[in-house]
Design an enzyme around this catalytic site. Structure first.
Site, PDB file in Angstrom:
ATOM      1  N   HIS A   1      26.145 -57.121  -0.437  1.00 31.80           N
ATOM      2  CA  HIS A   1      24.730 -57.493  -0.459  1.00 31.80           C
ATOM      3  C   HIS A   1      24.537 -58.996  -0.597  1.00 31.80           C
ATOM      4  O   HIS A   1      23.620 -59.562  -0.009  1.00 31.80           O
ATOM      5  CB  HIS A   1      23.989 -56.748  -1.565  1.00 31.80           C
ATOM      6  CG  HIS A   1      23.619 -55.368  -1.158  1.00 31.80           C
ATOM      7  ND1 HIS A   1      22.732 -55.129  -0.132  1.00 31.80           N
ATOM      8  CD2 HIS A   1      24.056 -54.169  -1.552  1.00 31.80           C
ATOM      9  CE1 HIS A   1      22.627 -53.837   0.051  1.00 31.80           C
ATOM     10  NE2 HIS A   1      23.423 -53.217  -0.799  1.00 31.80           N
TER      11      HIS A   1
ATOM     12  N   ARG B   1      15.924 -51.227   8.130  1.00 30.47           N
ATOM     13  CA  ARG B   1      16.549 -50.467   7.039  1.00 30.47           C
ATOM     14  C   ARG B   1      15.442 -49.897   6.158  1.00 30.47           C
ATOM     15  O   ARG B   1      15.017 -50.532   5.190  1.00 30.47           O
ATOM     16  CB  ARG B   1      17.454 -51.378   6.204  1.00 30.47           C
ATOM     17  CG  ARG B   1      18.738 -51.831   6.899  1.00 30.47           C
ATOM     18  CD  ARG B   1      19.586 -52.658   5.953  1.00 30.47           C
ATOM     19  NE  ARG B   1      20.965 -52.782   6.367  1.00 30.47           N
ATOM     20  CZ  ARG B   1      21.491 -53.888   6.914  1.00 30.47           C
ATOM     21  NH1 ARG B   1      20.748 -54.946   7.095  1.00 30.47           N
ATOM     22  NH2 ARG B   1      22.761 -53.906   7.251  1.00 30.47           N
TER      23      ARG B   1
ATOM     24  N   ARG C   1      15.766 -47.017  11.453  1.00 28.01           N
ATOM     25  CA  ARG C   1      16.779 -46.095  10.930  1.00 28.01           C
ATOM     26  C   ARG C   1      16.133 -45.243   9.844  1.00 28.01           C
ATOM     27  O   ARG C   1      15.518 -45.786   8.921  1.00 28.01           O
ATOM     28  CB  ARG C   1      17.942 -46.880  10.322  1.00 28.01           C
ATOM     29  CG  ARG C   1      18.907 -45.950   9.594  1.00 28.01           C
ATOM     30  CD  ARG C   1      20.118 -46.663   9.126  1.00 28.01           C
ATOM     31  NE  ARG C   1      19.865 -47.485   7.963  1.00 28.01           N
ATOM     32  CZ  ARG C   1      20.764 -48.334   7.463  1.00 28.01           C
ATOM     33  NH1 ARG C   1      21.925 -48.480   8.067  1.00 28.01           N
ATOM     34  NH2 ARG C   1      20.493 -49.038   6.404  1.00 28.01           N
TER      35      ARG C   1
ATOM     36  N   GLU D   1      29.105 -45.033  12.597  1.00 25.49           N
ATOM     37  CA  GLU D   1      29.593 -45.670  11.370  1.00 25.49           C
ATOM     38  C   GLU D   1      30.831 -44.955  10.848  1.00 25.49           C
ATOM     39  O   GLU D   1      31.449 -45.387   9.885  1.00 25.49           O
ATOM     40  CB  GLU D   1      28.516 -45.613  10.282  1.00 25.49           C
ATOM     41  CG  GLU D   1      27.227 -46.283  10.691  1.00 25.49           C
ATOM     42  CD  GLU D   1      26.221 -46.297   9.560  1.00 25.49           C
ATOM     43  OE1 GLU D   1      26.078 -47.328   8.910  1.00 25.49           O
ATOM     44  OE2 GLU D   1      25.559 -45.257   9.351  1.00 25.49           O
TER      45      GLU D   1
ATOM     46  N   ASN E   1      29.591 -52.343   9.618  1.00 22.54           N
ATOM     47  CA  ASN E   1      29.928 -52.513   8.200  1.00 22.54           C
ATOM     48  C   ASN E   1      30.574 -51.240   7.664  1.00 22.54           C
ATOM     49  O   ASN E   1      31.654 -51.264   7.079  1.00 22.54           O
ATOM     50  CB  ASN E   1      28.677 -52.817   7.362  1.00 22.54           C
ATOM     51  CG  ASN E   1      27.863 -53.949   7.926  1.00 22.54           C
ATOM     52  OD1 ASN E   1      28.393 -54.793   8.642  1.00 22.54           O
ATOM     53  ND2 ASN E   1      26.586 -53.988   7.625  1.00 22.54           N
ATOM     54  N   ASP E   2      29.880 -50.127   7.870  1.00 21.46           N
ATOM     55  CA  ASP E   2      30.449 -48.862   7.400  1.00 21.46           C
ATOM     56  C   ASP E   2      31.614 -48.423   8.288  1.00 21.46           C
ATOM     57  O   ASP E   2      32.567 -47.825   7.799  1.00 21.46           O
ATOM     58  CB  ASP E   2      29.368 -47.777   7.345  1.00 21.46           C
ATOM     59  CG  ASP E   2      28.588 -47.853   6.038  1.00 21.46           C
ATOM     60  OD1 ASP E   2      29.232 -47.983   4.984  1.00 21.46           O
ATOM     61  OD2 ASP E   2      27.347 -47.807   6.070  1.00 21.46           O
TER      62      ASP E   2
ATOM     63  N   ARG F   1      33.400 -51.572   1.012  1.00 23.80           N
ATOM     64  CA  ARG F   1      32.762 -52.821   1.465  1.00 23.80           C
ATOM     65  C   ARG F   1      32.287 -53.701   0.316  1.00 23.80           C
ATOM     66  O   ARG F   1      31.910 -54.853   0.526  1.00 23.80           O
ATOM     67  CB  ARG F   1      31.618 -52.514   2.435  1.00 23.80           C
ATOM     68  CG  ARG F   1      30.525 -51.668   1.835  1.00 23.80           C
ATOM     69  CD  ARG F   1      29.589 -51.141   2.892  1.00 23.80           C
ATOM     70  NE  ARG F   1      28.563 -52.090   3.261  1.00 23.80           N
ATOM     71  CZ  ARG F   1      27.486 -51.775   3.965  1.00 23.80           C
ATOM     72  NH1 ARG F   1      27.336 -50.549   4.440  1.00 23.80           N
ATOM     73  NH2 ARG F   1      26.577 -52.665   4.248  1.00 23.80           N
TER      74      ARG F   1
ATOM     75  N   CYS G   1      24.536 -53.186  15.300  1.00 13.73           N
ATOM     76  CA  CYS G   1      23.588 -53.681  14.294  1.00 13.73           C
ATOM     77  C   CYS G   1      24.280 -54.011  12.987  1.00 13.73           C
ATOM     78  O   CYS G   1      23.633 -54.354  12.006  1.00 13.73           O
ATOM     79  CB  CYS G   1      22.458 -52.684  14.073  1.00 13.73           C
ATOM     80  SG  CYS G   1      23.030 -51.156  13.326  1.00 13.73           S
TER      81      CYS G   1
HETATM   82  C1  PEP Z   1      26.369 -50.768   8.904  1.00  5.29           C
HETATM   83  O1  PEP Z   1      26.945 -49.959   8.168  1.00  5.29           O
HETATM   84  O2  PEP Z   1      26.971 -51.541   9.697  1.00  5.29           O
HETATM   85  C2  PEP Z   1      24.902 -50.869   8.875  1.00  5.29           C
HETATM   86  C3  PEP Z   1      24.262 -51.611   9.752  1.00  5.29           C
HETATM   87  O3  PEP Z   1      24.247 -50.221   7.873  1.00  5.29           O
HETATM   88  P1  PEP Z   1      24.173 -50.747   6.336  1.00  5.29           P
HETATM   89  O4  PEP Z   1      24.787 -52.107   6.283  1.00  5.29           O
HETATM   90  O5  PEP Z   1      22.742 -50.728   5.963  1.00  5.29           O
HETATM   91  O6  PEP Z   1      24.982 -49.680   5.648  1.00  5.29           O
HETATM   92 MG    MG Z   2      25.777 -48.404   7.207  1.00  4.44          MG
END
Ligand code: PEP
Ligand code: MG
Length: 556
Positions: free
Chosen positions: A186, A288, A325, A415, A438-439, A449, A486
């Site tokens: 974050h 989000r 989303r 993801e 990211n996920d 993460r 994304c």
């Molecule tokens: C991701 O996981 O790449 C994503 C865009 O969702 P978040 O970062 O909100 O989990």
């Molecule tokens: Mg995600």
């Protein structure tokens, strides 16, 4: 003596300035016994301090807006947790001072969170920050946090709590470097939202002496300690040139030979829209929506409140795409009314779409609110589900969208590696894919993460991750459908070119990154992007992939 340290660059730009360390003193109040007749006064004092800290966090949130606001409000709620206060009062009743009772009650709560599963690692930092603020107030010592300085400086910290990153003044804080945190934590996402150059996961960051001059390159992750005057001049010149080039780049995302790749914005709510519009976003690639749900972790916002928030975003992009989303609760974004409290491993538990399928009324309300918000607007609404694992998940989501009478395209986020491996089967049910890198990195490499120690495996340049991106993009192309990115991978200008070469059809990122990505894409051809993508996939490590792609793309 000049020395170059290496971390992970998470927010573009170059910052040169003196190091100032974050106030991180661990305040452990003395464990002295207080007389029973003082208990009521101590309890009142503790309550006042808790209320004041919660109000301060709330005020910082209002000032910061956007995603930061949601995080700060969540911290304010932590402070006001009635069970925590009850524990503080109990401890005071048996002889603790207010500050010691707060310190011990938070320690007990922290242990409880830690035992609940490691997904709370990120929240533990938030909790510690709340505790330090309350204890500092009670002890009458300066609040931990951003140093007081009239001169601009580079902020150094072990990790930055959201409460601090949210209020960094970009005119004073030239940039920041942290020892912990990964590229998708974050703190990194907030740094990009602020537009402050930042490097995370840099070993030795906190050992840098106070006052030494450093040059921070938020793109490459390099931090030059005590740079020579010539190096400083060169870096400043390059930064100025880059800034001029950025200002000159406008219009839609496209390569130099005209291949269009829409550049969209990641937002957390209506408050992020002005920055997205200013950066020339061609729409929203990831809204989000869970940030709307963080205000009250006990229940979902009403349908009317949701309609209002969605409509404000849709109206800002009358001709553009807006990809919303549906609620992604669980793991790093727990919500009391949805997320099971006792999962041993919440990142692998009932989160994202899984959670919504167990609470269909929450999904129905959200989809109905979206349908109402889009009524009468010419916008291209697209709605996608987080954490889709297979075709059955995709079908369940598409059925729910149809039942809600939603006039929109339905999509699935990729993801989970299974979704990339079987993307074609998922595309039988939905009209588009959006890669949440990211996920996807977290699950591909079994690397949380939020944990700085495994940041190497969270690197979106990892060739295995690029393979999964390629599989998804190829499947979408074969089905004549779209496949965007994304996740934070899209905000790295060089990686954005590689993703384009892999066949993704749009890139969505924090607004501050859009000009950088647009400018880089405008300098390269699609064929170069494809060659860079092939070179990166042929590499054996993230570092080699990055170097190979840079080599292909530097003949701009
Ligand atoms: C991701 O996981 O790449 C994503 C865009 O969702 P978040 O970062 O909100 O989990
Ligand atoms: Mg995600």
């Amino acid at each position: 003596m000049t020395e170059t340290l290496q971390g992970v660059g998470v927010s573009h730009g170059v910052a040169i300035g003196q190091v100032r360390h974050m106030g991180t003193a661990v305040l452990e109040p003395e464990a002295k016994q207080i007389p029973t007749e003082d208990a009521a006064r101590e309890q009142a004092r503790a309550k006042r301090a808790v209320d004041a800290v919660a109000a301060d966090l709330q005020a910082r949130g209002n000032l910061a807006g956007g995603e930061a606001q949601a995080v700060l409000e969540a911290q304010a709620l932590m402070a006001l947790d009635p069970e925590l206060m009850a524990d503080v009062e109990r401890r005071i009743a048996v002889g603790s001072s207010a500050e010691r009772a707060v310190y011990d009650a938070f320690a007990a709560y922290r242990a409880l969170l830690a035992a609940a599963g490691d997904y709370l690692a990120g929240r533990v930092a938030d909790l510690d920050d709340v505790r330090n603020r309350i204890v500092a107030r009670l002890m009458g010592v300066p609040m931990p946090g951003v140093p007081d300085s009239d001169e601009p400086y580079v902020l150094i910290a072990r990790d930055l709590a959201p409460a601090d990153t949210a209020l960094l003044d970009p005119t004073l804080v030239l940039g920041f470097v942290t020892e912990e945190g990964g590229p998708t934590s974050h703190s990194a996402i907030l740094a990009r939202a602020l537009g402050v150059p930042a490097v995370v996961a840099m070993p030795g960051a906190t050992a840098m002496p106070e006052g030494v001059v450093v040059a921070v390159d938020g793109s490459s992750g390099a931090v030059i300690v005590d740079p020579s005057t010539e190096t400083q001049e060169r870096l400043r010149r390059e930064a100025a040139e880059r800034k001029a080039a950025l200002a000159a780049s406008t219009g839609p995302g496209r390569t130099s030979d005209g291949h269009l790749i829409p550049l969209l914005a990641n937002i957390g709510g209506p408050v992020d829209v002005p920055a997205a519009v200013k950066a020339g976003a061609e729409g929203v690639g990831l809204f989000r929506t869970e940030f709307l749900f963080l205000d009250d972790s006990k229940k979902a916002p009403s349908e009317d409140a949701q309609v209002e928030a969605y409509r404000a975003v849709l109206e800002a992009f009358p001709e553009g795409r807006v990809v919303v989303r549906v609620l992604d609760a669980g793991a790093d974004k727990p919500l009391d009314f949805l997320t099971p409290a006792d999962e041993p491993n919440p990142a692998l538990g009932v989160r994202g779409l899984r959670s919504l399928l167990e609470h269909p009324e929450v999904l129905r309300t959200q989809l109905r609110a979206l349908a109402r918000a889009a009524e009468g607007l010419p916008v291209h609404l697209e709605v996608m589900a987080p954490m889709v694992a297979d075709r059955q998940d995709a079908k369940a989501f598409a059925d729910a969208c149809r039942e809600a009478g939603l006039q929109a395209k339905f999509g699935a986020m990729v993801e989970i590696p299974s979704a990339a491996l079987r993307a074609r089967s998922i595309l039988r049910e939905v009209e588009f894919l959006s890669l949440g890198t990211n996920d996807l990195a977290q699950y591909t490499f079994a690397a949380d993460r939020q944990v700085g120690a495994v940041a190497r495996l969270q690197d979106p340049w990892q060739p295995a991750l690029l393979d999964l991106v390629a599989l998804s993009a190829e499947a979408a192309r074969a089905e004549g459908k779209s496949c965007g990115v994304c996740g934070e991978a899209a905000s790295d200008p060089v990686l954005a070119c590689v993703l384009t070469g892999l066949g993704v059809t749009s890139l969505s990122m924090g607004a501050a990154s859009i000009p950088y990505v647009r400018a880089k894409l405008a300098k390269v051809t699609l064929a170069q992007c494809e060659r860079a993508a092939a070179a990166a996939r042929a590499a054996d490590s993230a570092a080699e992939a990055r170097a190979a792609a840079n080599q292909v793309l530097s003949g701009e």
